[in-house]
Design a protein around this motif. Structure first.
Motif, PDB file in Angstrom:
ATOM      1  N   GLY A 189       0.838  -1.199   0.000  1.00 29.94           N
ATOM      2  CA  GLY A 189       0.000   0.000   0.000  1.00 29.94           C
ATOM      3  C   GLY A 189       0.858   1.228   0.000  1.00 29.94           C
ATOM      4  O   GLY A 189       1.107   1.857  -1.032  1.00 29.94           O
ATOM      5  N   ASP A 190       1.410   1.565   1.175  1.00 32.28           N
ATOM      6  CA  ASP A 190       2.213   2.758   1.352  1.00 32.28           C
ATOM      7  C   ASP A 190       3.684   2.464   1.104  1.00 32.28           C
ATOM      8  O   ASP A 190       4.395   3.197   0.428  1.00 32.28           O
ATOM      9  CB  ASP A 190       1.989   3.241   2.782  1.00 32.28           C
ATOM     10  CG  ASP A 190       2.627   4.572   3.040  1.00 32.28           C
ATOM     11  OD1 ASP A 190       2.794   5.324   2.070  1.00 32.28           O
ATOM     12  OD2 ASP A 190       2.972   4.851   4.204  1.00 32.28           O
ATOM     13  N   ALA A 213      -1.023  -3.568   3.371  1.00 30.06           N
ATOM     14  CA  ALA A 213      -2.235  -2.741   3.318  1.00 30.06           C
ATOM     15  C   ALA A 213      -3.286  -3.306   2.359  1.00 30.06           C
ATOM     16  O   ALA A 213      -2.990  -3.619   1.211  1.00 30.06           O
ATOM     17  CB  ALA A 213      -1.868  -1.323   2.892  1.00 30.06           C
ATOM     18  N   VAL A 214      -4.516  -3.449   2.859  1.00 29.00           N
ATOM     19  CA  VAL A 214      -5.616  -3.932   2.022  1.00 29.00           C
ATOM     20  C   VAL A 214      -6.860  -3.085   2.259  1.00 29.00           C
ATOM     21  O   VAL A 214      -7.011  -2.447   3.305  1.00 29.00           O
ATOM     22  CB  VAL A 214      -5.989  -5.413   2.323  1.00 29.00           C
ATOM     23  CG1 VAL A 214      -4.894  -6.360   1.864  1.00 29.00           C
ATOM     24  CG2 VAL A 214      -6.316  -5.631   3.790  1.00 29.00           C
ATOM     25  N   GLN A 215      -7.739  -3.127   1.265  1.00 29.88           N
ATOM     26  CA  GLN A 215      -9.054  -2.514   1.397  1.00 29.88           C
ATOM     27  C   GLN A 215     -10.084  -3.602   1.161  1.00 29.88           C
ATOM     28  O   GLN A 215      -9.935  -4.401   0.231  1.00 29.88           O
ATOM     29  CB  GLN A 215      -9.211  -1.419   0.345  1.00 29.88           C
ATOM     30  CG  GLN A 215     -10.601  -0.832   0.300  1.00 29.88           C
ATOM     31  CD  GLN A 215     -10.730   0.232  -0.784  1.00 29.88           C
ATOM     32  OE1 GLN A 215      -9.811   1.009  -1.018  1.00 29.88           O
ATOM     33  NE2 GLN A 215     -11.866   0.267  -1.443  1.00 29.88           N
ATOM     34  N   GLN A 224      -9.846  -0.744  10.326  1.00 30.12           N
ATOM     35  CA  GLN A 224     -10.615   0.500  10.459  1.00 30.12           C
ATOM     36  C   GLN A 224     -11.768   0.502   9.464  1.00 30.12           C
ATOM     37  O   GLN A 224     -11.597   0.063   8.325  1.00 30.12           O
ATOM     38  CB  GLN A 224      -9.763   1.706  10.065  1.00 30.12           C
ATOM     39  CG  GLN A 224      -8.471   1.886  10.783  1.00 30.12           C
ATOM     40  CD  GLN A 224      -7.647   2.936  10.023  1.00 30.12           C
ATOM     41  OE1 GLN A 224      -8.160   3.987   9.644  1.00 30.12           O
ATOM     42  NE2 GLN A 224      -6.385   2.643   9.793  1.00 30.12           N
ATOM     43  N   VAL A 266     -13.579   2.870   7.154  1.00 33.60           N
ATOM     44  CA  VAL A 266     -13.333   4.212   6.626  1.00 33.60           C
ATOM     45  C   VAL A 266     -14.553   4.774   5.903  1.00 33.60           C
ATOM     46  O   VAL A 266     -14.613   5.952   5.593  1.00 33.60           O
ATOM     47  CB  VAL A 266     -12.114   4.242   5.680  1.00 33.60           C
ATOM     48  CG1 VAL A 266     -10.847   3.927   6.444  1.00 33.60           C
ATOM     49  CG2 VAL A 266     -12.299   3.289   4.515  1.00 33.60           C
ATOM     50  N   TYR A 289     -10.175  -0.547   5.886  1.00 25.01           N
ATOM     51  CA  TYR A 289      -8.737  -0.617   5.590  1.00 25.01           C
ATOM     52  C   TYR A 289      -8.045  -1.345   6.741  1.00 25.01           C
ATOM     53  O   TYR A 289      -8.512  -1.302   7.889  1.00 25.01           O
ATOM     54  CB  TYR A 289      -8.104   0.777   5.524  1.00 25.01           C
ATOM     55  CG  TYR A 289      -8.433   1.601   4.316  1.00 25.01           C
ATOM     56  CD1 TYR A 289      -9.000   1.053   3.173  1.00 25.01           C
ATOM     57  CD2 TYR A 289      -8.144   2.965   4.320  1.00 25.01           C
ATOM     58  CE1 TYR A 289      -9.290   1.841   2.074  1.00 25.01           C
ATOM     59  CE2 TYR A 289      -8.431   3.758   3.220  1.00 25.01           C
ATOM     60  CZ  TYR A 289      -9.013   3.186   2.106  1.00 25.01           C
ATOM     61  OH  TYR A 289      -9.292   3.983   1.030  1.00 25.01           O
ATOM     62  N   ARG A 349      -4.202  -4.025   7.726  1.00 26.51           N
ATOM     63  CA  ARG A 349      -2.985  -4.715   7.269  1.00 26.51           C
ATOM     64  C   ARG A 349      -3.217  -6.214   7.306  1.00 26.51           C
ATOM     65  O   ARG A 349      -3.527  -6.761   8.366  1.00 26.51           O
ATOM     66  CB  ARG A 349      -1.802  -4.400   8.189  1.00 26.51           C
ATOM     67  CG  ARG A 349      -1.406  -2.971   8.154  1.00 26.51           C
ATOM     68  CD  ARG A 349      -0.348  -2.676   9.200  1.00 26.51           C
ATOM     69  NE  ARG A 349      -0.231  -1.242   9.378  1.00 26.51           N
ATOM     70  CZ  ARG A 349       0.400  -0.447   8.507  1.00 26.51           C
ATOM     71  NH1 ARG A 349       0.996  -0.961   7.470  1.00 26.51           N
ATOM     72  NH2 ARG A 349       0.444   0.853   8.703  1.00 26.51           N
ATOM     73  N   CYS A 350      -3.038  -6.830   6.147  1.00 28.57           N
ATOM     74  CA  CYS A 350      -3.267  -8.276   6.059  1.00 28.57           C
ATOM     75  C   CYS A 350      -2.082  -9.019   6.685  1.00 28.57           C
ATOM     76  O   CYS A 350      -0.923  -8.770   6.329  1.00 28.57           O
ATOM     77  CB  CYS A 350      -3.421  -8.649   4.582  1.00 28.57           C
ATOM     78  SG  CYS A 350      -3.591 -10.393   4.336  1.00 28.57           S
TER      79      CYS A 350
END
Ligand code: B12
Length: 253
Positions: free
Chosen positions: A10-11, A17-19, A49, A51, A66, A68-69
């Motif tokens: 993600g970052d 990072a996942v959505q 979270q 969002v 959102y 973290r996997c």
């Protein structure tokens, strides 16, 4: 390059990072948001979270989350179910048909049952083609009959038999309540009952079709998202040639 145990990006690399997006059968509010976060934690998502959420009415709430996997995957260790072949281009396919089959190839296609999503089948069959590849109607060595949308299995089979089709191409896009499974199975059974199953190359396609699933349902091949007309053309003519050669070997014995 050998890739091992990767996580989503993600970052910065490996941040996991996942959505995710889903709907819960709950009235919108803090209780529903906490249920959504808990569900994400159970999916293996840390720092979960919410969002975005929207009340869909009727005691349903839609969430975007959102996090973290935690999980990792080793792509190199996976077996990929797919139609494995060398893809020929437009010119090579036509030449292959002329030299190896010595006659035009007849294709009959349709979106069957209640399915009205013709864009995928048209991407494969229509003259203009898809993703820079000519559609199968453009091939001089193919004759294509595209029956369009919402075609009953019986109509497709009758037309394939009447025309002496070499291949039958079916599209199934709607998969709600697994409607595609019943539809595809009935078509394969109908061809079997008419005694023509072995005489046609039977392929299906759609966004949720995999090669494994297709084979399981009695098809020769299945094609998913991103399929190009050249791949389908290469598969069909290759399969017809394999059958031709097998038939000839049979006669020689
Ligand atoms: C356009 C569209 C429509 C149009 C279709 C117009 C048309 N003439 O096709 C209209 C507005 C009519 C429509 C209606 C409906 N739709 Co609609 N639609 C879409 C949409 C936005 C795009 C589909 C598309 O054209 N994709 C582009 C093509 C090129 O991709 P493709 O189909 O995957 O095809 C490729 C491969 O799969 C493969 N392939 C496909 N078929 C075949 C066949 C063969 C033989 C081979 C070899 C390969 C192959 O090759 C193609 C090229 O690579 C999708 C959402 C989405 N973004 O995907 C929803 C979607 C498919 N629709 C959906 C739904 C629910 C419906 C409706 C039920 C809505 C409603 N309540 O009325 C109705 C059903 C109508 C019906 N009776 O079928 C859902 C299906 C959900 C599910 N899992 O079943 C989706 C996913 C939207 C969603 N997220 O909810 N839809």
């Amino acid at each position: 390059m050998m890739v091992e145990d990767i996580r989503p990006y993600g970052d910065h690399p490996d941040d996991g990072a996942v959505q995710v997006a889903f709907t819960l059968p709950l009235k919108a509010g803090p209780q529903a948001a906490e249920a959504a976060r808990e569900l994400m934690r159970q999916m293996g998502i840390e720092d979960a979270q919410v969002v975005h959420s929207r009340d869909l009415g009727g005691d349903f709430t839609f969430f975007v989350g959102y996090g973290r996997c935690r999980h990792r995957v080793n792509p190199g260790a996976l077996e990929v179910p797919r139609v494995d072949l060398e893809v020929m281009d437009f010119r090579a396919v036509n030449q292959f048909v002329r030299e190896r089959l010595g006659r035009k190839v007849l294709l009959v296609g349709a979106c069957t049952g209640t399915d009205a999503h013709t864009v995928g089948l048209d991407a494969i069959l229509n003259m203009k083609g898809f993703a820079g590849h000519y559609g199968l109607e453009r091939y001089p060595e193919f004759r294509v009959i595209n029956l369009g949308s919402q075609v009953p299995n019986e109509v497709l089979v009758a037309r394939a038999v009447e025309e002496g089709a070499d291949a039958v191409l079916v599209s199934q896009v709607v998969t709600m309540r697994d409607v595609h499974l019943g539809n595809l199975t009935r078509l394969a059974e109908l061809l079997e009952a008419e005694g023509v199953r072995d005489r046609v190359v039977l392929v299906c396609g759609g966004p949720r079709i995999t090669h494994d699933l297709a084979v399981e349902l009695g098809y020769d091949a299945g094609f998913g998202p991103g399929t190009t007309p050249s791949l389908v053309a290469s598969y069909i003519v290759g399969e017809l040639d394999r059958r031709r050669v097998a038939g000839r070997l049979g006669e020689a014995r």
